[in-house]
Design an enzyme around this catalytic site. Structure first.
Site, PDB file in Angstrom:
ATOM      1  N   ASN A  14       0.842  -1.188   0.000  1.00 27.48           N
ATOM      2  CA  ASN A  14       0.000   0.000   0.000  1.00 27.48           C
ATOM      3  C   ASN A  14       0.879   1.240   0.000  1.00 27.48           C
ATOM      4  OD1 ASN A  14      -2.806   1.292   0.549  1.00 27.48           O
ATOM      5  ND2 ASN A  14      -1.483   2.222   2.105  1.00 27.48           N
ATOM      6  N   GLU A  15       0.772   2.038  -1.057  1.00 30.50           N
ATOM      7  CA  GLU A  15       1.502   3.306  -1.140  1.00 30.50           C
ATOM      8  C   GLU A  15       2.980   3.142  -0.802  1.00 30.50           C
ATOM      9  OE1 GLU A  15      -2.198   6.342  -0.117  1.00 30.50           O
ATOM     10  OE2 GLU A  15      -0.746   5.860   1.452  1.00 30.50           O
ATOM     11  N   GLU A  74      -7.722   5.259  -4.960  1.00 28.51           N
ATOM     12  CA  GLU A  74      -8.205   5.969  -3.779  1.00 28.51           C
ATOM     13  C   GLU A  74      -8.427   7.435  -4.113  1.00 28.51           C
ATOM     14  OE1 GLU A  74      -5.926   5.871  -0.201  1.00 28.51           O
ATOM     15  OE2 GLU A  74      -5.386   3.757  -0.410  1.00 28.51           O
TER      16      GLU A  74
END
Length: 681
Positions: free
Chosen positions: A155-156, A313
């Site tokens: 994630n990121e 997102e």
């Protein structure tokens, strides 16, 4: 990338719609309600498991699949597909306690602690073993689960741990350097270590560029940026390889941290994803944030090679991490979402599904707010779901751009290191200013890496290319020789890939292309400016240019003492082969930049999708004989746009124009084979 995303949206039956789903934050009796409301909202894809490592592996080597088994079965029964995440962005407390050396250190040597997310050193072998074990167990368990439509790796990447300065990272850095340079002689030459007596005689002498007594070696610091991005990329590739081996055929993505972030090289990560996905969050205090949104989307499309991509997102309303977190105005979330769709997204997803009641992001908005289904946000979420379903025929089409803007992370890193002529000359500022001028002109552009294929484009812009490699410089030369139009910004071409000055006269790599030599860079102090021949004032930066074949398009009329000579070239034009090279030797104000780029695009034949009033976006997506025109009105009043012979998506004929209400978006289905659809793409 195209086939993977096309296959995914075919499975979903339309444009992807949903967001991060974190059922572990809620009791099990809430989960059926979540699924019921997802169906009501039109959700067809959710990301599950991003931060669930401590639930899935509560003790080392002991797995508990109860939560995921139940949730994936519930979602599949409801026809909702899952983007299953590897939870490796949040190692559990037991891991950090068992392996304290895995925690990252900052440049001053302080060891950071567990208590947030991404609290790990990217080079830690203990982290690698634990993460690989978690990913392997997850894939064994769910590779064949019918709900899993895509894998979401980590994630990121690098959001909070892009740079670690611990000894483990130091050892990994030395290995990376050996692979890159082969011998110390080449490294010493690349870094210019004879300056300040830094010459290395043994690999063991090289450490990360931690805090020191004065300026750090810029070659070392630049390579450490590259190494750090590569260390995270190595973890991405390792997890991806495990998933591909255990779940062949299921596409892999990762949500690249908002693409306008400096932390990792987004182009490098995008090349190792089956589907390119990005996050994007508006800066609420910026009245021009809709231009930044378009810039972010066009960079995402550039990283996807011009093909469709996923918005993994964004927010339904307020975020939680800005000084003042104002909510989005009514209709703003729809407008944001459809702008991303207009610029190539085939999926619109949010963080997150249900708004958290505890934790650091409890005041971050969600699809289902604290107030439940009676809220304005919920009404907008369900309306958007229905609208995206009606827009499903748009998926798979591509945005058509005739202009490319070069965006390079190493050039960004190098420009903003220590000991430069001006701290005020910043990469992202220049990119935003040039992109903003194009946006005002209504001209769509792709943001691409310098090594991208430039031949499809009529114009190539390089607002900030301080560092450029030899192959990339030659590619730009070849593009112009072949008939292209290139515009280079100030301080471009000055250094090579190692941040070594290109001697023989600035702008180094581009002297011949531009037909000039820059005698001296002349940064301006705060409050100073140079008067230009068009009557505007250039702040921040000027240069003393000697023409060597170029002609002046704009000149310096007057400036501060020590500045450029009166009448000296500020913007130049030079014939190079069959094309034209332009150089901007100043930080141009908005009006001058708008006029320049308008003139270049006009000469090159790069035109807007359609003529629109100021403050209105017009972006075209198309493929074959299908074409769709998105009109986004950012003004406070209704506007009318000529669209002769086309229809709305509901089949309504348009007599010759369409009205776009204030703050609204209209999508037009264009008639096939119209002349304005003929582009170079």
């Amino acid at each position: 990338m195209t086939d993977a995303l096309h296959t995914l949206t075919q499975r979903l039956g339309g444009i992807a719609y949903g967001g991060d789903y974190n059922p572990e934050q809620w009791p099990a009796d809430v989960w059926p309600e979540d699924v019921r409301l997802m169906r009501e909202a039109g959700v067809n894809l959710v990301t599950v498991g991003v931060f669930s490592w401590s639930r899935l592996e509560p003790r080392p080597g002991t797995y508990d699949w109860t939560l995921l088994d139940t949730v994936l079965d519930l979602l599949h029964a409801a026809g909702i597909a899952v983007d299953l995440a590897t939870p490796t962005a949040a190692p559990p407390p037991w891991f950090s306690r068992a392996h304290p050396a895995s925690l990252p250190r900052n440049a001053s040597g302080t060891r950071l602690t567990h208590g947030s997310r991404q609290a790990f050193c990217p080079s830690s072998p203990d982290y690698a073993r634990a993460a690989d074990a978690m990913v392997t167990a997850l894939a064994h368990r769910y590779a064949a689960h019918p709900a899993v439509a895509m894998w979401h790796v980590h994630n990121e990447w690098g959001n909070h741990n892009a740079l670690c300065y611990c000894d483990t990272s130091g050892a990994a850095f030395r290995t990376w350097l050996r692979d890159r340079y082969g011998d110390l002689g080449r490294l010493n030459d690349a870094w210019g270590t004879d300056f300040w007596g830094q010459r290395y005689g043994d690999w063991a002498e090289i450490d990360p560029p931690r805090e020191t007594t004065a300026f750090r070696n810029p070659g070392q610091e630049l390579d450490y940026r590259r190494f750090s991005s590569d260390a995270l990329l190595a973890r991405h590739r390792a997890e991806s390889a495990l998933l591909r081996g255990l779940a062949p055929g299921t596409p892999i993505t990762t949500n690249l941290l908002g693409t306008l972030e400096k932390k990792v090289d987004g182009h490098a990560f995008a090349r190792h994803c089956d589907i390119v996905s990005v996050d994007h969050y508006l800066v609420a205090a910026d009245p021009g944030n809709h231009v930044d949104l378009a810039l972010n989307a066009d960079l995402a499309r550039g990283m996807a090679g011009g093909r469709p991509w996923l918005l993994m997102e964004h927010s339904t309303s307020a975020v939680n991490w800005q000084p003042v977190n104002v909510p989005k105005a009514p209709g703003e979330m729809r407008r944001n979402s459809l702008t991303h769709l207009a610029r190539g997204a085939d999926g619109i997803l949010f963080f997150q599904w249900r708004q958290s009641r505890a934790g650091a992001e409890k005041w971050h908005s969600a699809m289902l707010p604290h107030g439940g289904t009676g809220t304005r946000t919920w009404g907008e979420v369900t309306a958007l779901g229905a609208e995206l379903a009606a827009l499903s025929e748009v998926r798979g089409t591509q945005v058509r751009a005739e202009v490319a803007l070069l965006f390079d992370w190493p050039a960004w890193w190098a420009l903003e290191m220590e000991a430069r002529p001006s701290e005020g000359l910043r990469h992202l500022d220049l990119v935003r200013q040039w992109y903003g001028a194009l946006w005002d002109l209504g001209i769509t552009c792709d943001l691409v890496a310098p090594d991208a294929d430039l031949t499809p484009y009529k114009v190539v812009l390089a607002p900030s290319l301080y560092l450029v490699t030899d192959p990339d410089a030659e590619a730009l030369h070849a593009y112009v020789r072949g008939g292209g139009h290139a515009v280079l910004g100030p301080f471009s071409g000055a250094v090579d890939a190692h941040d070594r000055v290109r001697t023989g006269g600035y702008p180094g790599a581009f002297r011949d292309l531009l037909g000039l030599v820059v005698d001296e860079y002349l940064p301006l102090r705060e409050g100073e400016s140079a008067l230009l021949s068009d009557g505007s004032h250039a702040p921040l930066w000027t240069e003393r240019v000697e023409a060597r074949g170029c002609t002046a398009w704009l000149r310096f009329a007057e400036g501060p003492e020590g500045g450029p000579a009166r009448g000296g070239p500020a913007v130049t034009r030079h014939a190079h082969g069959d094309g034209t090279g332009w150089y901007v030797a100043a930080a141009l104000p908005a009006r001058s930049l708008h006029d320049l780029l308008g003139a270049v695009c006009g000469e090159a034949g790069a035109a807007p999708a359609v003529a629109v009033p100021p403050g209105v976006e017009a972006v075209r997506r198309g493929t074959g004989d299908r074409s769709y025109l998105f009109l986004v009105n950012h003004t406070d009043g209704e506007v009318t746009v000529p669209v002769d012979g086309h229809t709305l998506l509901d089949g309504s004929a348009l007599p010759g124009s369409v009205s776009v209400p204030a703050g609204e978006v209209v999508v037009v289905r264009e008639a096939p084979q119209t002349p304005h659809q003929e582009t170079s793409r």
